[in-house]
Write a protein that holds these residues in place. Structure first.
Motif, mmCIF file in Angstrom:
data_model
loop_
_atom_site.group_PDB
_atom_site.id
_atom_site.type_symbol
_atom_site.label_atom_id
_atom_site.label_comp_id
_atom_site.label_asym_id
_atom_site.label_seq_id
_atom_site.Cartn_x
_atom_site.Cartn_y
_atom_site.Cartn_z
ATOM 1 N N GLU A 159 0.830 -1.209 0.000
ATOM 2 C CA GLU A 159 0.000 0.000 0.000
ATOM 3 C C GLU A 159 0.865 1.259 0.000
ATOM 4 O O GLU A 159 0.594 2.221 -0.723
ATOM 5 C CB GLU A 159 -0.923 0.008 1.219
ATOM 6 C CG GLU A 159 -2.070 -0.974 1.142
ATOM 7 C CD GLU A 159 -3.166 -0.500 0.214
ATOM 8 O OE1 GLU A 159 -4.071 0.230 0.668
ATOM 9 O OE2 GLU A 159 -3.120 -0.865 -0.973
ATOM 10 N N LEU A 162 2.404 1.829 -3.442
ATOM 11 C CA LEU A 162 1.431 2.378 -4.390
ATOM 12 C C LEU A 162 1.236 3.872 -4.164
ATOM 13 O O LEU A 162 1.205 4.655 -5.116
ATOM 14 C CB LEU A 162 0.095 1.637 -4.252
ATOM 15 C CG LEU A 162 -1.033 2.127 -5.163
ATOM 16 C CD1 LEU A 162 -0.668 1.914 -6.632
ATOM 17 C CD2 LEU A 162 -2.342 1.415 -4.823
ATOM 18 N N LYS A 163 1.120 4.265 -2.907
ATOM 19 C CA LYS A 163 0.950 5.689 -2.581
ATOM 20 C C LYS A 163 2.154 6.506 -3.029
ATOM 21 O O LYS A 163 2.017 7.609 -3.587
ATOM 22 C CB LYS A 163 0.709 5.857 -1.078
ATOM 23 C CG LYS A 163 -0.656 5.377 -0.601
ATOM 24 C CD LYS A 163 -0.770 5.463 0.913
ATOM 25 C CE LYS A 163 -2.187 5.233 1.410
ATOM 26 N NZ LYS A 163 -2.762 3.951 1.002
ATOM 27 N N ASP A 164 3.357 5.963 -2.808
ATOM 28 C CA ASP A 164 4.575 6.668 -3.221
ATOM 29 C C ASP A 164 4.669 6.767 -4.738
ATOM 30 O O ASP A 164 5.038 7.812 -5.288
ATOM 31 C CB ASP A 164 5.818 5.949 -2.675
ATOM 32 C CG ASP A 164 5.929 6.046 -1.159
ATOM 33 O OD1 ASP A 164 5.252 6.913 -0.566
ATOM 34 O OD2 ASP A 164 6.693 5.233 -0.573
ATOM 35 N N HIS A 165 4.334 5.680 -5.419
ATOM 36 C CA HIS A 165 4.448 5.636 -6.877
ATOM 37 C C HIS A 165 3.467 6.598 -7.548
ATOM 38 O O HIS A 165 3.801 7.221 -8.569
ATOM 39 C CB HIS A 165 4.201 4.213 -7.374
ATOM 40 C CG HIS A 165 4.249 4.063 -8.861
ATOM 41 N ND1 HIS A 165 5.421 4.137 -9.580
ATOM 42 C CD2 HIS A 165 3.241 3.858 -9.775
ATOM 43 C CE1 HIS A 165 5.153 3.989 -10.862
ATOM 44 N NE2 HIS A 165 3.847 3.824 -11.013
ATOM 45 N N THR A 166 2.263 6.705 -6.990
ATOM 46 C CA THR A 166 1.232 7.555 -7.598
ATOM 47 C C THR A 166 1.199 8.966 -7.021
ATOM 48 O O THR A 166 0.464 9.814 -7.519
ATOM 49 C CB THR A 166 -0.154 6.921 -7.403
ATOM 50 O OG1 THR A 166 -0.412 6.769 -5.992
ATOM 51 C CG2 THR A 166 -0.230 5.553 -8.080
ATOM 52 N N SER A 167 1.999 9.189 -5.945
ATOM 53 C CA SER A 167 1.962 10.485 -5.228
ATOM 54 C C SER A 167 0.547 10.824 -4.781
ATOM 55 O O SER A 167 0.111 11.979 -4.811
ATOM 56 C CB SER A 167 2.520 11.610 -6.123
ATOM 57 O OG SER A 167 3.861 11.351 -6.480
ATOM 58 N N ASP A 168 -0.166 9.800 -4.375
ATOM 59 C CA ASP A 168 -1.553 9.952 -3.927
ATOM 60 C C ASP A 168 -1.704 9.241 -2.581
ATOM 61 O O ASP A 168 -1.618 8.017 -2.509
ATOM 62 C CB ASP A 168 -2.502 9.346 -4.962
ATOM 63 C CG ASP A 168 -3.969 9.481 -4.567
ATOM 64 O OD1 ASP A 168 -4.260 10.060 -3.494
ATOM 65 O OD2 ASP A 168 -4.825 9.000 -5.335
ATOM 66 N N ALA A 171 -4.366 6.492 -2.490
ATOM 67 C CA ALA A 171 -4.287 5.329 -3.385
ATOM 68 C C ALA A 171 -4.319 4.034 -2.578
ATOM 69 O O ALA A 171 -3.719 3.936 -1.505
ATOM 70 C CB ALA A 171 -3.020 5.401 -4.218
ATOM 71 N N THR A 172 -5.025 3.041 -3.102
ATOM 72 C CA THR A 172 -5.133 1.750 -2.424
ATOM 73 C C THR A 172 -5.409 0.655 -3.434
ATOM 74 O O THR A 172 -5.972 0.909 -4.510
ATOM 75 C CB THR A 172 -6.260 1.766 -1.381
ATOM 76 O OG1 THR A 172 -6.346 0.472 -0.756
ATOM 77 C CG2 THR A 172 -7.599 2.112 -1.998
ATOM 78 N N TYR A 173 -4.991 -0.543 -3.092
ATOM 79 C CA TYR A 173 -5.298 -1.704 -3.919
ATOM 80 C C TYR A 173 -6.682 -2.276 -3.608
ATOM 81 O O TYR A 173 -7.110 -3.222 -4.282
ATOM 82 C CB TYR A 173 -4.248 -2.798 -3.714
ATOM 83 C CG TYR A 173 -2.933 -2.511 -4.416
ATOM 84 C CD1 TYR A 173 -2.870 -2.435 -5.809
ATOM 85 C CD2 TYR A 173 -1.758 -2.326 -3.693
ATOM 86 C CE1 TYR A 173 -1.673 -2.179 -6.461
ATOM 87 C CE2 TYR A 173 -0.550 -2.077 -4.332
ATOM 88 C CZ TYR A 173 -0.516 -1.996 -5.720
ATOM 89 O OH TYR A 173 0.674 -1.741 -6.359
#
Length: 221
Positions: A159, A162-168, A171-173
């Motif tokens: 998780e 994903l947040k780091d990659h999208t800068s969001d 963000a969640t799976y």
């Protein structure tokens, strides 16, 4: 001085445009028509068949069902100067899964089309109001169907990544659910379209990731 009947000219032009548009709808629909209510996958137009293409008028140019539309997703220009418009089809404003129609143009003129769309929808197609299942219940049905030991949204590192990659930070799976018209298999079958929720389930143990389609009325996957 010779008088010009401007109103008559405007009316004549409007009538001519209407007749041309109606002719184009009938002509292109006939060229596109394949079997089982679908379009053929490739149409190439002779020079005398080519018309000016207006991207926002694609639905009307091709004479689609009044409840259907073509939603422009992407525009691409190739090395030959041709512009390609990539559409997905909707019905009652809901996407038709596996639909894709690519319109090929050059210098603003329609040269051909490729892909697959529904021309004749089944008369028994349900109304969108038939979606009595909630999104939350659809997601739970898909998760229950997968029955994994661990999912990506249950892994803190996954998780965070994903947040780091999208800068969001939100963000969640954890799955989301989107209404679509779906027929089993890779190709559209207009006679077997179901109103479904499309759910992306990412499992870690055992590893798997796929879209699952949950009937929006019955709840079965």
């Amino acid at each position: 001085m010779k008088k010009t009947n401007l109103a008559g000219i405007v009316t004549g032009l409007a009538l001519s445009t209407f007749v041309s548009a109606a002719f184009a709808q009938q002509s292109f629909r006939a060229l596109m028509k394949g079997s089982q209510g679908k379009s053929v996958e490739d149409v190439r137009l002779a020079p005398e068949q080519q018309v000016v293409f207006v991207p926002a008028e694609a639905k009307n140019i091709f004479g689609l069902d009044q409840k259907s539309d073509l939603l422009l997703k992407r525009t691409e220009t190739d090395n030959l100067g041709e512009v390609h418009y990539r559409y997905i089809q909707t019905y009652q404003n809901i996407p038709v899964e596996n639909s894709m129609y690519i319109v090929h143009t050059k210098n603003g003129m329609l040269k051909g089309m490729s892909g697959s769309v529904v021309l004749d929808f089944d008369e028994q197609m349900p109304d969108v109001a038939a979606a009595t299942l909630t999104k939350a219940n659809a997601i739970q049905s898909a998760i229950n169907f997968v029955a994994a030991q661990k999912y990506a949204w249950q892994d803190a590192d996954a998780e965070k990544g994903l947040k780091d990659h999208t800068s969001d930070i939100n963000a969640t799976y954890y799955p989301a659910a989107e209404l679509v018209w779906y027929s089993p298999g890779d190709a559209i079958n207009p006679r077997h379209l179901h109103l479904c929720y499309k759910v992306d389930v990412y499992a870690l143990q055992p590893l798997s990731r796929a879209y699952y389609f949950v009937d929006a009325k019955k709840g079965n996957v």
